[in-house]
Structure formats: structure tokens, C-alpha cells
Scaffold this active site. Structure first.
Site, PDB file in Angstrom:
ATOM      1  CG  HIS A   1      -2.231  -0.719   0.948  1.00 35.72           C
ATOM      2  ND1 HIS A   1      -2.949  -1.363   1.918  1.00 35.72           N
ATOM      3  CD2 HIS A   1      -2.932  -0.885  -0.194  1.00 35.72           C
ATOM      4  CE1 HIS A   1      -4.046  -1.881   1.394  1.00 35.72           C
ATOM      5  NE2 HIS A   1      -4.051  -1.616   0.118  1.00 35.72           N
TER       6      HIS A   1
ATOM      7  CD  GLU B   1     -10.344 -13.404 -21.958  1.00 34.00           C
ATOM      8  OE1 GLU B   1      -9.191 -13.084 -21.621  1.00 34.00           O
ATOM      9  OE2 GLU B   1     -11.307 -13.416 -21.173  1.00 34.00           O
TER      10      GLU B   1
ATOM     11  CG  ASP C   1      -5.460 -14.488 -21.546  1.00 31.41           C
ATOM     12  OD1 ASP C   1      -4.286 -14.872 -21.411  1.00 31.41           O
ATOM     13  OD2 ASP C   1      -6.249 -14.374 -20.592  1.00 31.41           O
TER      14      ASP C   1
ATOM     15  CB  CYS D   1      -9.347  -4.021 -21.841  1.00 30.58           C
ATOM     16  SG  CYS D   1      -9.881  -5.740 -21.981  1.00 30.58           S
TER      17      CYS D   1
END
Length: 659
Positions: free
Chosen positions: A305, A546, A570, A617
Site C-alpha cells: 500500500h 480473448e 490472452d 483492454c
């Protein structure tokens, strides 16, 4: 992504340098492999690495795949090319503090060690950028328990005191979450910490120790260490990073029990470099971040974080220095290279000048692209091309907004499932998806339903052993087989859709029946929510293209869904029948291969003919050299990492100017 080099490590990767190489590799989220003579092994396994028997002057290839692949390659290649990496002097042998790799050779594009090796340290490159400024040492005292056993009559009162302390910490975090001054990304981190503070795993462990006679402070310290160790033992860097969060929450509970306040960061000077052994995400999220020039920390990695906060606010950071950070306790000034993980103590004039020049050059480059932050890319024919962001957590919202993202083209929900010790509840999921919708309204937020399989299992789901998990029980296949999990997510998404423009995307679709089955579940969930009087709204349903099957049935799929989003990562490996993690067939994993480009064009043509939105994407969406081709095919949405957004907008605007 891969690079080859000649190993310069003295005597090769024998025990000590192999161990250090592995520790360095483990500081990155990406999957990393080392290849020699066609044999590939995980760079995160000391045993496998030593069995590879890498000798000095041999050629090897480092392959990385993931969000921080570039940083991983630079750091690991830098180590392999450093002749001193294998030299174990007496000081090093006695001090594990040097495991992060002091005096490693500079990675490409990093700063040379102008001030000498004695003042130069190396850690994990956690947030890119260069900084130089006064050192601000932040080393709060350690907390220790009373070290006495409770009497039987004291136990009930001590449990009450512990529960009150937990409640106080939760209330403090609730108060922080209610402040408008907290950024969206930092809000997500504080919410995650509050979730840990409320988790039964921590509280039950501590209460059990108190019932055994331990004082509350000792019990919390032990319980936090036990839970953190479980996170550290998991072979996943997102989960490993949660160990630091557990310790941070445990510290806050202990401070309340002791009636103490933690050392404040409020007085940090403008442009100072924050130095600490460990910084709780709770403390950093509330710090005056605009004044911090850089962060150097003994703990933490690229997925902690601390790193996420630093990246979200554009603060260069080098983490994971281990005990080396103690050398910075008395430093006057510090220079840091967040691209390569270098830290220079009290730099000389030549180094100061070098860093000042790099800071100025980086600022100019950023300034040149910032004009595109608020630009809405529009082609000569009037078509708007949406440039969105790929993210995996609420902590990344700030970076996406700051880059000028026109919504979210891919929200990976698997991290929400992986980062917790239990399957996330419907309420937790609804809160997360609603926060996304609110942050980007009126732009769309495309949420990918759970895309997980045997290659990255999660708590609460039993996955079978599979020879090839990428061709197995994953994505929509697993979800449809586990409606108890899938419907919880769909209900949460329907509830979140009230707050903004939520769209839902199904991964690994290869059959129209999978879409139809999902729609039936969505309708069931909507009916349930209506019967319960729960506010909800409809969302657009789309598919991630994909698989080769999805490409071949794209015309039929386009009649069933509202949008396509092409996942080139992919899709490329499946079209080319080449594992994208296997370096021996890496050359086949090229999105520009005619077969892959043909599949993208077929998908785009089917979507355009049906009048639905076609987006992308995968990583290729952010490539300036390919953007024009994708747009010409008919794509009207491109989603990428926030760092690529302004450059992509610039490329689209250049098309409009030419066209």
C-alpha cells in the site's frame, strides 16, 4: 517482455547471490523467469535458480510478465550485470541488511553512482521518478507488551479493554473515510485497513491469547504477527503486501491500549525525503503528501500500500531496503531513483546536478503531455475515441483520474477476492463497485466478473489440479458452476449500477450459451433485489474477446451483448497457441502477427455491423504505433494503464490533425 544479458556476477548465481536475486525478484508483482540454454525456471525460487547452475560470463534471458515488468527487468538485469553482486565481504556476511543488493550496477536509464559505493544503496523500485531533498527520518519507537501473565479475575476486563481499543481504531478510520479531503485512492486503502481491524481472524486470535493470560498489548502483537506470517507465506505478492497492513493495524490498536499517539508526519518539510523502517498505510494516507518529495523505506514492495499511495500521488519511492535503511538515520540529504531503486546518501555536487537535471527533464516531459489530460479525442469525422484505464483496486482510482481517464475499460475484480482472508461479502463488493461508479460518473466503468482459475486460486474456492489452468476451469466457466459466488457478485453489481454507469464484462467466453446463462442469473438477481426492496439498476452486459471461439462467433455474439472488449494479451496466446509465460515461444506472442491482427479486425467488423461498441483492454491498446490501425478497424474505446493515457490521447489527436 524479456531481455538477454551476459552474467557478470562473480562466480555466477551460487547460493548467496541466487538468494539475493530471488529476494529482488520477489519484490515485484510480475511473474519473472530466468532462462538458460532453453530451460526456464521461476526467478522467485532459490532452489530452482541454483539448480539452473548459472555461471559467470554465461548468457541468460530474464522474462517478466505483469504490471511492473519493465521495472523488474531493469532491476534484475542490473543485478546480473554487476560483477560485485557475488562478492561476500565480511560485513555483508554478518548483516542480512545488505540482501537488497548494495552497490548493484545501475539499470538502463538510472543514475550512475557518482558519489561512491559507500553512500549508495539499492532497494525495490516501487514508484518511478527522481527526487533529491533533505532527509526526514521517521523511526517511531517499537511497541512492547507488559510481559506479565494476567490473573483470572483480570481477563474479562482486559478483553473489554481490547474490544474498546479495536472500536476506537475503527471509529478513527471511519472518521477519516468521512473526510472529503481524503482522495479516492487513499480512501480505498483506509477502507481496506478498517476491514482488517474488523476481521474476526485478528480479533479472535488476540482474544484467545488474552483468555490464555496474556495482556492485551502482547496479545495484539502476537496475533498480528501470526496473521501477517500467514499472508507472507502465500505465493502471491498482493497478499504478501497485506502482512504490512496487518502490522499497521495491530500497531494502531496497541497505541490506543497504551494511551499513546503515534509520531506525526505533519511537520515534514517541503520536498523532504521521508525515511522510515516501515510506514503504516494509515499514517501515510493522512500525511501531507504534497510536501513529500520521495519515500525510502526498509519494508514494503512494489505491490504494498505504501507503493500504491506513492504511485497515486506521483511520489518517487524506493522500498525493501531492509536493515540498510538504518544508514539513512543520520543523513542530511538524500537522492533517490525510483526507476531503478537506487538511494544515495548525502550526494556530492556532481550527483546533485545530475539529479536536478533529471527531475527537471521528467517534469518537462510530464508537462508536455498534461495538456492532453482533459482532451476528448475526436477524429476528423466527429467520432469520439474513449481512452480509459485498466485498474485492479480502488487505490488506483486517483492515478487514473489524474491521467485523464475517460472511465474504466477494465476493472479486474480478482484482487478484491485475493486480498482478503475470506470471500468478499455482497455488501463489500457493492461498496467497491459503487465507489468506482461515483468516481468516474458519467463515464462508463466496465467491471470484469471474476476471472480466476487454478493458476491463481483464492480462499473459499476449491480448484482442481490442472495440467494447463489457462485452458481449464476459469473465468465464466468457473462462475457459472458456482452460482453461489457468481450471483453474489452480480447482485453487488446491480446495486452499484444505481450510482453510475456500470457495465459488466464476462471473461473467457467461448459459447453463446455462457452469455445466455449469465443473463438468466442477472434476471434472477434483479428479481430477488426487487423483492427485498433493495435499490438496483440494470447494466449493459458485454464480453471480453480473448478466445478464438469468441472471434469466430463474434457476429452471433454481437446480437446478444451490448459491447465487445478485446483482450489482446490472452487472445494472442490462444490464437498463436503459445504460452505467453514461456520464453522459448516468446517470439510468437506478438500482437502484430497477421493472424492476431486479423482476429482483431474480424471482431471489430462484427461489432460495427451490429452497432455495438468495440473496445480493447489488452496492453496493445496503449501502443502509439498501433492505435491508428485499431481506430481504423472501428474501435472506439481503448483502455490501458494510467501512465499511457495522455500519450494515447496525443496519438489520436495526431490522427485527427492528419486526417
Amino acid at each position: 517482455m524479456e531481455r538477454s544479458t551476459i552474467v557478470r556476477v562473480h562466480e555466477g548465481l551460487h547460493a548467496r547471490p541466487a538468494t539475493r536475486f530471488v529476494k529482488l525478484a520477489k519484490g515485484f508483482e510480475s511473474d519473472v523467469e530466468l532462462v538458460k540454454d532453453g530451460k526456464a525456471v521461476s526467478a522467485k525460487s532459490s532452489v530452482k535458480l541454483m539448480l539452473l547452475a548459472v555461471k559467470e560470463n554465461q548468457e541468460v534471458t530474464v522474462r517478466a510478465n505483469g504490471a511492473d515488468a519493465i521495472e523488474a527487468l531493469e532491476a534484475l538485469i542490473g543485478y546480473l550485470e554487476n560483477p560485485r553482486a557475488g562478492l561476500d565481504d565480511e560485513a555483508e556476511a554478518q548483516s542480512p541488511a545488505n540482501d537488497a543488493g548494495q552497490e548493484a550496477a545501475p539499470a538502463p536509464g538510472s543514475v550512475p553512482a557518482a558519489s561512491g559505493g559507500a553512500n549508495r544503496l539499492r532497494g525495490v523500485a516501487a514508484s518511478e521518478g527522481f527526487a533529491i531533498g533533505p532527509a526526514f527520518a521517521h523511526f517511531p519507537p517499537d511497541i512492547a507488551g507488559q510481559g506479565r501473565m494476567l490473573q483470572a479475575e483480570e481477563i474479562e476486563g482486559e478483553i473489554d479493554r481490547f474490544r474498546a481499543a479495536v472500536g476506537a481504531v475503527q471509529a478513527r478510520m471511519d472518521h477519516a473515510l468521512a473526510q472529503d479531503s481524503l482522495s479516492a485512492g487513499d480512501r480505498g486503502i483506509v477502507a481496506a485497513l478498517r476491514d482488517i481491524a474488523a476481521d474476526d481472524s485478528l480479533t479472535d486470535e488476540a482474544e484467545g491469547l488474552i483468555k490464555g493470560g496474556n495482556d492485551a498489548v502482547s496479545a495484539v502483537i502476537t496475533a498480528a504477527s501470526t496473521i501477517a506470517a500467514e499472508f507472507s507465506a502465500v505465493d502471491d505478492h498482493y497478499l504478501n503486501a497485506r502482512a504490512d497492513d496487518v502490522h499497521a493495524v495491530g500497531r494502531q490498536i496497541c497505541l490506543v491500549l497504551l494511551g499513546q499517539d503515534d509520531v506525526s508526519l505533519e511537520n515534514i518539510p517541503e520536498g523532504a525525503i521521508l525515511i522510515a523502517d516501515d510506514i503504516g498505510a494509515w499514517d501515510l494516507a493522512r500525511a501531507p503528501l504534497k510536501r513529500i518529495g520521495g519515500v525510502v523505506c526498509g519494508h514494503g514492495g512494489a505491490t504494498s500500500h505504501i507503493a500504491i499511495i506513492a504511485r497515486s500521488h506521483g511520489i518517487p519511492a524506493v522500498l525493501g531496503l531492509g536493515g540498510q535503511v538504518n544508514a539513512l538515520r543520520t543523513a542530511r540529504d538524500v537522492a533517490l531513483d525510483g526507476n531503478a531503486g537506487h538511494v544515495i546518501i548525502d550526494p556530492d555536487e556532481a550527483t546533485r546536478a545530475d539529479f536536478a537535471g533529471r527531475v527537471e527533464a521528467a517534469a518537462k516531459e510530464r508537462a508536455g503531455l498534461t495538456i492532453f489530460k482533459t482532451v476528448t479525442p475526436k477524429l476528423a469525422d466527429g467520432r469520439i475515441i474513449e481512452v480509459a484505464a485498466n485498474i485492479g483496486s480502488l487505490e488506483e482510482i486517483e492515478a487514473a483520474l489524474e491521467a485523464g481517464a475517460m472511465g474504466i475499460g477494465l476493472f479486474r475484480t480478482e484482487l478484491l477476492f485475493m486480498r482478503h482472508m475470506h470471500l468478499p461479502s455482497e455488501d463489500m463488493q457493492a461498496e467497491t463497485y459503487a465507489a468506482l461508479a461515483k468516481a468516474f460518473a458519467p463515464y462508463p466503468v466496465i467491471v470484469r466478473t471474476l476471472d480466476i482459475g487454478g493458476d491463481k486460486p483464492i480462499a473459499g474456492i476449491e480448484f482442481p489440479d490442472e495440467e494447463n489452468p489457462f485452458l481449464g476451469w476459469r473465468g465464466i466457466r468457473m462462475c457459472l458452476d458456482r452460482p453461489d459466488i457468481f450471483k453474489r457478485q452480480l447482485r453487488a453489481l446491480l446495486r452499484a449500477a444505481v450510482h453510475g454507469n456500470i457495465k459488466v464484462m464476462l471473461p473467457m467466453v467461448s459459447d453463446i450459451g455462457e452469455v445466455r446463462q449469465t443473463r438468466v442469473l442477472v434476471e434472477e438477481c434483479a428479481a430477488e433485489l426487487k423483492a427485498e426492496g433493495m435499490a438496483h439498476a440494470a447494466f449493459d452486459l458485454g464480453v471480453m474477446i480473448e478466445t478464438p471461439a469468441a472471434v469466430l462467433i463474434a457476429p452471433a455474439l454481437a446480437k446478444e451483448v451490448a459491447f465487445f472488449s478485446i483482450g489482446t494479451n490472452d487472445l494472442t496466446q490462444y490464437i498463436m497457441a503459445a504460452d505467453r509465460l514461456n520464453p522459448t515461444v516468446a517470439k510468437l506472442n506478438d500482437v502484430t502477427n497477421p493472424a492476431v491482427m486479423s482476429a482483431i479486425e474480424m471482431t471489430a467488423r462484427a461489432g460495427v455491423a451490429a452497432g455495438i461498441m468495440v473496445g480493447m483492454c489488452g496492453e496493445a491498446a496503449g501502443r502509439p504505433d498501433l492505435i491508428a490501425t485499431f481506430v481504423e478497424m472501428g474501435l472506439t474505446e481503448l483502455s490501458m494503464s494510467p501512465a499511457s493515457i495522455q500519450r494515447a490521447k496525443k496519438a489520436i489527436m495526431a490522427m485527427a490533425a492528419d486526417g
